[in-house]
Design a protein around this motif. Sequence first.
Motif, PDB file in Angstrom:
ATOM      1  N   SER A 167       0.837  -1.239   0.250  1.00 11.75           N
ATOM      2  CA  SER A 167       0.085  -0.059  -0.007  1.00 11.75           C
ATOM      3  C   SER A 167       0.974   1.321   0.118  1.00 11.75           C
ATOM      4  N   PHE A 168       1.992   1.107   0.603  1.00 11.49           N
ATOM      5  CA  PHE A 168       2.943   2.260   0.752  1.00 11.49           C
ATOM      6  C   PHE A 168       3.159   2.777  -0.637  1.00 11.49           C
ATOM      7  N   PHE A 169       3.922   1.737  -1.680  1.00 17.98           N
ATOM      8  CA  PHE A 169       4.162   2.278  -2.950  1.00 17.98           C
ATOM      9  C   PHE A 169       2.939   2.986  -3.689  1.00 17.98           C
ATOM     10  N   ASN A 170       1.895   2.565  -3.375  1.00 19.12           N
ATOM     11  CA  ASN A 170       0.422   3.427  -3.888  1.00 19.12           C
ATOM     12  C   ASN A 170       0.638   4.967  -3.218  1.00 19.12           C
ATOM     13  N   TRP A 171       0.629   5.006  -2.107  1.00 23.30           N
ATOM     14  CA  TRP A 171       0.448   6.359  -1.567  1.00 23.30           C
ATOM     15  C   TRP A 171       1.755   7.106  -2.031  1.00 23.30           C
ATOM     16  N   PHE A 172       3.014   6.445  -1.982  1.00 21.58           N
ATOM     17  CA  PHE A 172       4.361   7.319  -2.451  1.00 21.58           C
ATOM     18  C   PHE A 172       3.922   7.881  -3.679  1.00 21.58           C
ATOM     19  N   TYR A 173       3.387   7.041  -4.802  1.00 17.38           N
ATOM     20  CA  TYR A 173       3.284   7.564  -6.118  1.00 17.38           C
ATOM     21  C   TYR A 173       2.190   8.852  -6.029  1.00 17.38           C
ATOM     22  N   LEU A 174       1.292   8.286  -5.202  1.00 15.85           N
ATOM     23  CA  LEU A 174       0.079   9.451  -5.125  1.00 15.85           C
ATOM     24  C   LEU A 174       0.888  10.817  -4.759  1.00 15.85           C
ATOM     25  N   VAL A 373      -5.562   5.652  -7.304  1.00 13.86           N
ATOM     26  CA  VAL A 373      -4.611   5.101  -6.336  1.00 13.86           C
ATOM     27  C   VAL A 373      -5.588   4.711  -5.034  1.00 13.86           C
ATOM     28  N   PRO A 374      -6.472   5.520  -4.428  1.00 15.46           N
ATOM     29  CA  PRO A 374      -7.152   5.089  -3.340  1.00 15.46           C
ATOM     30  C   PRO A 374      -8.347   3.990  -3.732  1.00 15.46           C
ATOM     31  N   LEU A 375      -8.769   4.245  -4.915  1.00 15.08           N
ATOM     32  CA  LEU A 375      -9.648   3.171  -5.674  1.00 15.08           C
ATOM     33  C   LEU A 375      -9.098   1.682  -5.585  1.00 15.08           C
ATOM     34  N   TYR A 376      -7.697   1.756  -6.116  1.00 11.39           N
ATOM     35  CA  TYR A 376      -7.257   0.500  -6.433  1.00 11.39           C
ATOM     36  C   TYR A 376      -6.781  -0.064  -4.840  1.00 11.39           C
ATOM     37  N   ASP A 377      -6.329   0.877  -4.013  1.00  5.47           N
ATOM     38  CA  ASP A 377      -5.634   0.330  -2.625  1.00  5.47           C
ATOM     39  C   ASP A 377      -6.972   0.023  -1.659  1.00  5.47           C
ATOM     40  N   ARG A 378      -8.046   0.614  -1.909  1.00  2.00           N
ATOM     41  CA  ARG A 378      -9.241   0.490  -0.854  1.00  2.00           C
ATOM     42  C   ARG A 378     -10.244  -0.548  -1.365  1.00  2.00           C
ATOM     43  N   ALA A 379     -10.389  -0.491  -2.723  1.00  2.00           N
ATOM     44  CA  ALA A 379     -11.532  -1.182  -3.386  1.00  2.00           C
ATOM     45  C   ALA A 379     -11.022  -2.331  -3.975  1.00  2.00           C
ATOM     46  N   GLU A 458      -0.950   4.133 -15.299  1.00  2.29           N
ATOM     47  CA  GLU A 458       0.236   4.313 -14.461  1.00  2.29           C
ATOM     48  C   GLU A 458       0.184   3.758 -13.022  1.00  2.29           C
ATOM     49  N   VAL A 459      -1.148   3.484 -12.525  1.00  4.56           N
ATOM     50  CA  VAL A 459      -1.212   3.240 -11.373  1.00  4.56           C
ATOM     51  C   VAL A 459      -1.205   1.804 -11.403  1.00  4.56           C
ATOM     52  N   PHE A 460      -1.099   1.028 -12.291  1.00  2.87           N
ATOM     53  CA  PHE A 460      -1.044  -0.362 -12.486  1.00  2.87           C
ATOM     54  C   PHE A 460       0.323  -0.564 -12.638  1.00  2.87           C
ATOM     55  N   THR A 461       0.843  -0.124 -13.822  1.00  5.77           N
ATOM     56  CA  THR A 461       2.180  -0.450 -14.397  1.00  5.77           C
ATOM     57  C   THR A 461       3.601   0.261 -13.552  1.00  5.77           C
ATOM     58  N   PHE A 462       3.335   1.545 -13.411  1.00  2.00           N
ATOM     59  CA  PHE A 462       4.371   2.314 -12.770  1.00  2.00           C
ATOM     60  C   PHE A 462       4.558   1.909 -11.270  1.00  2.00           C
TER      61      PHE A 462
END
Length: 557
Positions: A167-174, A373-379, A458-462
């Motif tokens: 999850s950290f990587f998601n919020w880092f990119y955000l 990012v929040p949609l991917y991480d939380r849902a 981006e959210v999926f690949t990067f």
Amino acid sequence: MEGVESCNGRHADADDRRTSKKDRRTTWASAFILVNNFMQYTAYFGVSTNLVNYLKYRLHEGSKSAANDVTNWQGTGSITPLVAAYLADAFLGRYWTILLFMAISVLGYGVLAASAAAPALLHGGAAAFYAGLYLVALGSGLLVVMAPFGAGQFDEADEGERRRQSSFFNWFYLSLNFGSLVGGTVLVWLQTSVGWGIGYGVPAIFSALSVAVFLAGTAAYRRCQPPGGSPLTRIAQVVVAAARKHDVEVPADASLLHECCDAVDGMSAIQGSRRLVHTGQFRFLDKAAVETAGDKAEPSPWRLCTVTQVEELKCVLRLLPVWASGIIFAAAYTQMTTTFVLQGDTLDPRIGGFKVPAAVLSVFDTLSVMLWVPLYDRAIVPLARRVTGHDRGFTQLARMGVGLVILTVAMLVAGTLEVARRRVIAQHGLYGDDGDGGYLPLSIFWQVPQYVVVGASEVFTFIGQMEFFYDQAPDAMRSLCSGLSSTSFALGNYASSAIVVVVARATARGGRLGWIPDNINRGHLDDFFWLLAVLCVANFAAYLLIARWYTYKKTVD
């Protein structure tokens, strides 16, 4: 040495209060790192977004010269992360490397601000500006070390913390995208509306504040990955040892291969690095770990290597095809700043009494990332976790593959809009600049869907790439492998330029205008987007083979 606390579960807490305290510490450490990352990227994009205009209008450079200077600077900035990553893994550790390159950044932003505010006070205004600019490029190397440093705050031996790390990587990119949004809009407005002195002074302030934020979190950080010595030397030793023993037979029983005799608790002879499980790929390299009579008589790291050292090189070799697949992705992704803008320049930018520049529409890519990012991480992840049983929802390779498919859709959406645009041109005969005020009677906001789809990819690949290269790199090479992943984006930009040149020349033979002429109303930009979609499909097909071949890293715990 960077610290003494273990990253690998050796300090597991039996007491609930200690566990809660550890969780709070990790949360605080992550918060400091995310805020720091936001400030760093705000400063960086505050300089980079509008740099070409500063060079053109303040330093009075020609358009071509200014554009080349920007790309040269960005190219330098794509190399410096490898320097910082190497120092972090080999000698300084991540914490001290970040501080060193932060100091360089602050100095660079300070020189930029001073030269912009009072160029007469600095000897050689342009020379001082370029000195500051390249100090910023060098200091930006800390950005690639920050992600593995942040991921290192989580205990990989704990299933819950592994999920939080993902999850950290998601919020880092955000946080990165928040920084690019503020830097690319608010700070650019300050530069154009208030003045360059203020416009470059604010990035300098953000850079200085980021140091204060990073230092404020020192007590909370887990600095648990000490520098393990030069990874390039270890790789060279494996290659040399395997070549020297080219005629030695590798035993069928992998347990007979050499591993350091005093390696205990799953740790290897490489400082701070866990032992790696032997894999069957690249068997030639296993010769480096075959112990002969000569090795016993005359021990040398250039003749005999440990299994973990050999597996380090195997990990890097397995990462390279995945890394290469990111080049075509980046080449298609970078169309946002090139052909998408050319397409948008011909469309009607008016909304009420305002005109929206085509380049500004990239903000919808940023907003899309902020939504996804929040949609991917939380849902999406919790749902996928229930279906797949995987603690991250998707495997990292599957996540990146989804992004490759989504970017293909983005190219198809852009091509479809181009077909509609060409139809409007044909209906109204608007092949030159004689349209409605120079624009086609087609709103620029029809481009929004293609930007939104690119943001989803981006959210999926990067982000998946960031997580994958950190997770699959050997412990003592994580910063360097993270830096390697970022170079695929730089090569993607070069690949995009090469594709444009080849397509323009190939399609303009025989006196034809080609697909991408100066006046794109007379070209076939739609065919160019279809070509990119085909390249994305071919890249995805190759990626499927790579993913099937890939063997995930395993540690001895």
